[in-house]
Design a protein around this motif. Structure first.
Motif, PDB file in Angstrom:
ATOM      1  N   TRP A 133       0.876  -1.099  -0.056  1.00  0.00           N
ATOM      2  CA  TRP A 133      -0.173  -0.020  -0.045  1.00  0.00           C
ATOM      3  C   TRP A 133       0.869   1.271  -0.037  1.00  0.00           C
ATOM      4  CZ3 TRP A 133      -5.185   0.700  -0.958  1.00  0.00           C
ATOM      5  CH2 TRP A 133      -5.754  -0.390  -0.937  1.00  0.00           C
ATOM      6  N   LEU A 134       0.674   2.207  -0.774  1.00  0.00           N
ATOM      7  CA  LEU A 134       1.352   3.421  -1.038  1.00  0.00           C
ATOM      8  C   LEU A 134       0.651   4.600  -0.920  1.00  0.00           C
ATOM      9  CD1 LEU A 134       2.613   2.299  -4.682  1.00  0.00           C
ATOM     10  CD2 LEU A 134       3.743   1.644  -2.223  1.00  0.00           C
ATOM     11  N   VAL A 135       1.420   5.594  -0.321  1.00  0.00           N
ATOM     12  CA  VAL A 135       0.969   6.923  -0.322  1.00  0.00           C
ATOM     13  C   VAL A 135       1.789   7.675  -1.770  1.00  0.00           C
ATOM     14  CG1 VAL A 135       0.899   9.211   0.631  1.00  0.00           C
ATOM     15  CG2 VAL A 135       0.730   7.114   1.976  1.00  0.00           C
ATOM     16  N   ASP A 136       1.212   7.713  -2.749  1.00  0.00           N
ATOM     17  CA  ASP A 136       1.901   8.398  -3.812  1.00  0.00           C
ATOM     18  C   ASP A 136       1.694   9.804  -3.791  1.00  0.00           C
ATOM     19  OD1 ASP A 136       2.858   9.070  -6.303  1.00  0.00           O
ATOM     20  OD2 ASP A 136       1.447   7.907  -7.404  1.00  0.00           O
ATOM     21  N   ALA A 137       2.696  10.538  -3.444  1.00  0.00           N
ATOM     22  CA  ALA A 137       2.561  11.876  -3.125  1.00  0.00           C
ATOM     23  C   ALA A 137       3.233  13.069  -4.015  1.00  0.00           C
ATOM     24  CB  ALA A 137       3.117  12.060  -1.792  1.00  0.00           C
ATOM     25  N   ASP A 138       2.679  14.045  -3.962  1.00  0.00           N
ATOM     26  CA  ASP A 138       3.392  15.135  -4.852  1.00  0.00           C
ATOM     27  C   ASP A 138       2.985  16.562  -3.999  1.00  0.00           C
ATOM     28  OD1 ASP A 138       2.565  17.655  -6.890  1.00  0.00           O
ATOM     29  OD2 ASP A 138       3.925  16.062  -7.915  1.00  0.00           O
ATOM     30  N   ILE A 139       4.150  17.301  -3.926  1.00  0.00           N
ATOM     31  CA  ILE A 139       4.220  18.549  -3.082  1.00  0.00           C
ATOM     32  C   ILE A 139       3.701  19.532  -4.119  1.00  0.00           C
ATOM     33  CG2 ILE A 139       5.446  20.148  -1.793  1.00  0.00           C
ATOM     34  CD1 ILE A 139       7.126  17.878  -0.855  1.00  0.00           C
ATOM     35  N   ALA A 140       2.877  20.486  -3.665  1.00  0.00           N
ATOM     36  CA  ALA A 140       2.287  21.320  -4.609  1.00  0.00           C
ATOM     37  C   ALA A 140       3.403  22.609  -4.862  1.00  0.00           C
ATOM     38  CB  ALA A 140       1.013  22.131  -4.005  1.00  0.00           C
ATOM     39  N   GLN A 141       3.566  22.832  -6.283  1.00  0.00           N
ATOM     40  CA  GLN A 141       4.719  23.928  -6.560  1.00  0.00           C
ATOM     41  C   GLN A 141       5.828  24.031  -5.442  1.00  0.00           C
ATOM     42  OE1 GLN A 141       1.725  27.192  -6.580  1.00  0.00           O
ATOM     43  NE2 GLN A 141       2.035  27.126  -8.707  1.00  0.00           N
TER      44      GLN A 141
END
Length: 287
Positions: A133-141
């Motif tokens: 199980w993953l948290v596929d994360a992206d930080i906004a700008q």
């Protein structure tokens, strides 16, 4: 002259930095093309060193341009003059050893002898070891939103050299993308030589927080995965990282962050992730 900046201004450091830019056609400074500068190369480099030693150095204004991202949106990149690239590259030779003694083993981006394939392989290992199980994360700008004051505070704790810190402050001020009502600067210049390691210095606090909570992760700059054995723990990890980033003045991208189970359709750093039951064949990457 403080010792740490002096290390960046040694003939060896400057020569190494110059060799890294052998094919760079950027102007030396506004109004002076590289081909003209090279006719008096020693003179121009010595003048730059003298400006740095005397405190008269100021970076040239950044040239900015946009490129299209994969999602069709635009990203603003910054281009430095060659003289600014040269000194940033030389300073990087001083900062990299600091970072390599500090950074977490599961941080892979913008580090010597580390690459995308190594980060992807580590992610596959975690999935196959019972953490599907993953948290596929992206930080906004991310680059545009790094707050200067907390970053400067962390750099001050690591770099006992006021002259070098003052030089980095000049580059931060030139590359700032926004200024709040209270005068708080944010953002580092995407495309600047020094920016990636500054980002790693800033996100090291996040790495330590995740490690302290025993949340397995793999991070490549602002692109990262969190790993968990089940959906409940993945959601708990998402809640933790969201709160932690907010205390750092950053936010997760609401449309690009999700909890999901690993599968072949998921892409991390341009490469597919495995199903939990698959045996992933990863090419050998030599350090």
């Amino acid at each position: 002259m403080a010792e740490w900046l002096d290390r960046a201004l040694t003939p060896t450091a400057l020569n190494t930095a110059w060799k890294r830019m052998s094919t760079d056609k950027t102007v030396w400074r506004p109004g002076l093309p590289r081909r003209e500068m090279e006719k008096n190369w020693v003179l121009h480099v010595l003048e730059l060193v003298d400006e740095l030693r005397s405190g008269r150095y100021r970076p040239a204004p950044l040239r900015q341009f946009t490129i299209l991202k994969g999602d069709g949106k635009q990203r603003v990149l910054s281009a430095l003059s060659l003289r600014d690239k040269l000194i940033q590259r030389a300073v990087l030779t001083v900062l990299e050893p600091i970072g390599e003694c500090l950074f977490h083993n599961d941080s892979y981006g913008y580090r010597p002898r580390r690459n995308v394939e190594m980060a992807h392989r580590r992610a596959c290992e975690r999935i196959q070891c019972g953490l599907p199980w993953l948290v596929d994360a992206d930080i906004a700008q991310f680059f545009d939103n790094i707050p200067h004051r907390p970053l400067q505070k962390r750099l001050k704790q690591l770099i006992p050299d006021r002259d070098l810190l003052a030089l980095i402050d000049l580059w931060l001020a030139e590359g700032a993308s926004s200024l709040s009502f209270l005068g708080t600067r944010r953002g580092v210049a995407q495309g600047a030589v020094i920016s990636p390691i500054l980002c790693n210095f800033y996100l090291h606090e996040l790495d330590l927080a995740l490690a302290g909570k025993n949340i397995p992760f793999v991070r490549f700059a602002d692109d990262f995965l969190l790993f968990a054995p089940n959906e409940r723990q993945a959601n708990e990890a998402l809640k933790f990282v969201d709160q932690k980033l907010k205390t750092m003045g950053l936010m997760l991208h609401p449309e690009k962050t999700r909890v999901t189970k690993s599968r072949r359709e998921l892409i991390f750093l341009g490469l597919p992730l495995p199903k939990p039951t698959e045996k992933q064949v990863v090419p050998i990457v030599r350090a």
